[in-house]
Design an enzyme around this catalytic site. Structure first.
Site, mmCIF file in Angstrom:
data_model
loop_
_atom_site.group_PDB
_atom_site.id
_atom_site.type_symbol
_atom_site.label_atom_id
_atom_site.label_comp_id
_atom_site.label_asym_id
_atom_site.label_seq_id
_atom_site.Cartn_x
_atom_site.Cartn_y
_atom_site.Cartn_z
ATOM 1 N N ASP A 98 0.811 -1.207 0.000
ATOM 2 C CA ASP A 98 0.000 0.000 0.000
ATOM 3 C C ASP A 98 0.851 1.266 0.000
ATOM 4 O OD1 ASP A 98 0.965 -0.289 2.626
ATOM 5 O OD2 ASP A 98 -0.955 -1.064 3.340
ATOM 6 N N HIS A 171 -7.316 -4.530 9.884
ATOM 7 C CA HIS A 171 -6.950 -4.398 8.476
ATOM 8 C C HIS A 171 -5.625 -5.099 8.187
ATOM 9 C CE1 HIS A 171 -4.782 -0.415 9.580
ATOM 10 N NE2 HIS A 171 -3.839 -1.261 9.242
ATOM 11 N N GLU A 176 -9.625 -1.960 5.099
ATOM 12 C CA GLU A 176 -10.322 -1.585 6.319
ATOM 13 C C GLU A 176 -11.619 -2.392 6.487
ATOM 14 O OE1 GLU A 176 -8.849 0.043 8.433
ATOM 15 O OE2 GLU A 176 -7.884 1.859 7.730
#
Length: 643
Positions: A98, A171, A176
């Protein structure tokens, strides 16, 4: 000799330093290590073995990598293997989970910067083989970028190994709560709790991006092998929910229950809420009933039944998986023994009661006047965590010293520092004050403070500390600011503990020759300042253990603003009257820079004085529910025995 552990299709070799005991409650293979360093070394070895295996086969090795504090030691060990053992990453391709959005690569808070700082700059991986989502893409290009990222993973042959951490929302990556099982790489809005946890690195939650690009759940689940790292007590609840709970999109990590080759690597703190650790008698009624486990079980049983200790019956024990205890003693004897144990922890004399029989008291009566060092990681932990005991020690005539281990300068906001600088400059204008004012006003996001600003912020914390200690009647000569070097980086990330840090700690201990040492034993974050400061205490004590004065020195551990010792762990409980609670509150108020919008609030929106009061009140109420006297508040301590 290595131990091979198997679960589902897993066949992984681990050194026997880790522990795995499968129970009916657990749905994910997990291994518990004594600390994060041991666990990280084992995970790094597995990654290295995979890289070397692929090299021997003439194949590329595709790694999915994580950021955050959890994998740092894994990366450190991989770098060490590269430098000292010749581990090559020439055949490795990496895909990071990410990246924040928007986020420039050069920003020190970017995951691009993180990965190069901790790994890529130190190994021989080809730059073109490093893949990290681009936090600078905008508009329609974001969707195209996400689709291209997925395709690149597939074109590389898929992920051979995926390293994960876990957030307190459950998460993985930035998937999430609400994330779908079939989700792919995409943009996601970050949960508030996730942003709160990231706030320290960004110097406040207002600076944390609200969006991110993340690999999806399906992308993560496609990896041939997954290892999730969980360190520290603050991850214990979500680790338990993930391993033992039902699969739910509200806890995305629970999807990993359906992966055929997944292992959670945990330290003892992160594993505390697992049933086999928290209530092992529910797993196996024939468990070994040590004194500590018996105490833990009886306190738990009181909470389960809503009864005080002396009200428990044989039926209560039998009905709750504790019949094994009754084969050794009946409930009456068990109850009396536990009641006495708990009652003997309570004392209004934390330095020992003069001229009293002290066989069943937490502290010794002699010497009547003790030399005491209170080690405080930051310049307010002393009053927040043990302000009532601090006040009591001073008022009862002991020679108390307070040693603030770090300057705490990073926790002073620019607004607060600017206020002080402008006030000083209005009284007596100086080039130095103006330089600080200009520096703060021109500061850009994520800039490091120059030394002048850091010094001002440190002095603000010092002044507040003096105000609090003077309020308790402590002489300024007994207040020590150690400014341990590991902390003074000007950034959230600190250096490792060094010999210089330990030497400073040794000096103050040798100077005071204490009968008592108090230190913060709050280890919720294994990479946090409290942990390093406690390691500094332990290292100094280890170096000095052969000194004659250490024979008379006892070390008491207190907890910080977030957690308290479990009742069964407490060895000294210092009660406070309503008036003493108020005095503690006013001492905390002296730390004005940490009041009304403190920078590092954590997941609790209450101010520190409110947290402390509620925690102390809860401890007192717990004692009362177990059958003890009714106090307004209690501060709790555990004694650390030197080896």
């Amino acid at each position: 000799m290595e131990t091979t552990l198997k679960k589902k299709s897993i066949d992984i070799s681990y050194k026997p330093v880790g522990r795995f005991e499968e129970t009916r409650f657990e749905k994910i293979h997990n291994i518990i290590f004594d600390n994060s360093r041991e666990g990280s070394a084992i995970v790094a070895k597995e990654i290295a073995d995979l890289i070397k295996q692929k090299q021997a086969e003439g194949k590329p090795c595709v790694l999915g990598l994580a950021t955050g504090s959890s994998p740092i030691r894994v990366y450190e060990e991989l770098v060490r293997m590269h430098n000292e053992e010749g581990l090559s990453f020439s055949n490795v391709t990496t895909f990071n989970l990410d990246e924040y959005l928007p986020m420039e690569r050069e920003n020190r808070q970017s995951y691009h910067y993180f990965m190069h700082e901790h790994l890529f700059n130190h190994i021989d991986i080809a730059p073109e083989n490093v893949n990290i989502p681009d936090g600078t893409v905008t508009g329609d290009a974001i969707i195209e970028h996400c689709v291209a990222y997925e395709k690149k993973i597939k074109d590389a042959g898929g992920l051979d190994f995926q390293l994960l951490g876990i957030g307190r929302t459950g998460h993985v990556g930035f998937n999430e709560p609400g994330s779908h099982y079939n989700s792919a790489t995409r943009v996601i809005t970050l949960d508030h709790i996730t942003r709160v946890d990231a706030a320290p690195a960004f110097l406040g939650i207002d600076n944390v991006p609200r969006k991110a690009i993340t690999m999806g759940i399906a992308t993560v689940m496609s990896a041939k092998r997954i290892v999730l790292l969980g360190w520290g007590q603050n991850k214990a609840e979500i680790i338990n929910n993930t391993i033992e709970g039902e699969i739910s999109s509200q806890v995305p990590a629970t999807y990993l229950q359906e992966h055929k080759n997944c292992t959670f690597v945990l330290d003892t703190g992160a594993a505390t809420e697992l049933t086999r650790n928290k209530t092992p008698w529910l797993v196996d009624e024939s468990c070994e009933w040590s004194e500590q486990l018996t105490a833990k079980a009886i306190v738990w049983l009181c909470g389960k039944t809503g009864k005080s200790i002396l009200s428990l019956t044989d039926k209560d024990y039998n009905d709750n998986g504790m019949s094994g205890l009754l084969t050794q003693q009946d409930s009456y004897d068990l109850n009396i023994k536990m009641f006495n144990r708990l009652q003997h922890t309570i004392t209004g004399w934390p330095g020992g009661k003069p001229n009293a029989e002290d066989t069943h008291r937490p502290e010794r009566a002699l010497p009547l006047k003790k030399r005491v060092i209170i080690f405080s990681p930051h310049p307010d932990d002393d009053v927040i965590s043990m302000g009532g005991t601090f006040d009591r020690l001073v008022s009862q005539g002991h020679e108390v010293h307070v040693a603030y281990q770090t300057s705490g300068n990073i926790a002073v906001s620019d607004t607060e520092a600017l206020k002080f600088a402008e006030t000083a400059n209005s009284i007596q204008p100086t080039p130095e004050a103006q330089k600080i004012i200009d520096s703060i006003k021109s500061k850009k996001e994520a800039d490091f403070d120059p030394i002048e600003v850091r010094k001002l912020k440190g002095n603000i914390r010092r002044g507040e500390s003096y105000a609090a200690t003077r309020y308790f009647g402590l002489d300024d000569a007994n207040v020590h600011f150690l400014d341990l070097p590991f902390y003074e980086t000007g950034a959230i990330k600190k250096n490792d503990l060094s010999d210089a840090d330990v030497a400073i700690m040794e000096d103050i201990i040798k100077k005071v020759k204490p009968h008592q040492i108090y230190a913060a034993g709050d280890l919720a974050d294994p990479h946090g300042t409290h942990k390093v400061c406690l390691d500094a205490v332990f290292a100094a004590v280890e170096q000095l253990k052969d000194e004659p004065f250490m024979d008379e020195c006892w070390l008491w551990l207190y907890r910080g603003a977030w957690h308290e010792w479990d009742i069964n762990e407490i060895e000294m409980a210092v009660p406070m009257s309503p008036g003493q609670v108020l005095r503690k509150r006013l001492a905390i108020f002296c730390h004005q820079s940490q009041k009304d919008g403190v920078m590092f609030q954590g997941d609790d929106s209450r101010e520190f004085w409110m947290r402390a009061e509620e925690r102390n009140k809860d401890t007192a109420e717990h004692y009362k529910a177990l059958g003890m006297a009714d106090y307004a508040a209690i501060e709790a301590f555990v004694r650390y025995k030197f080896k």
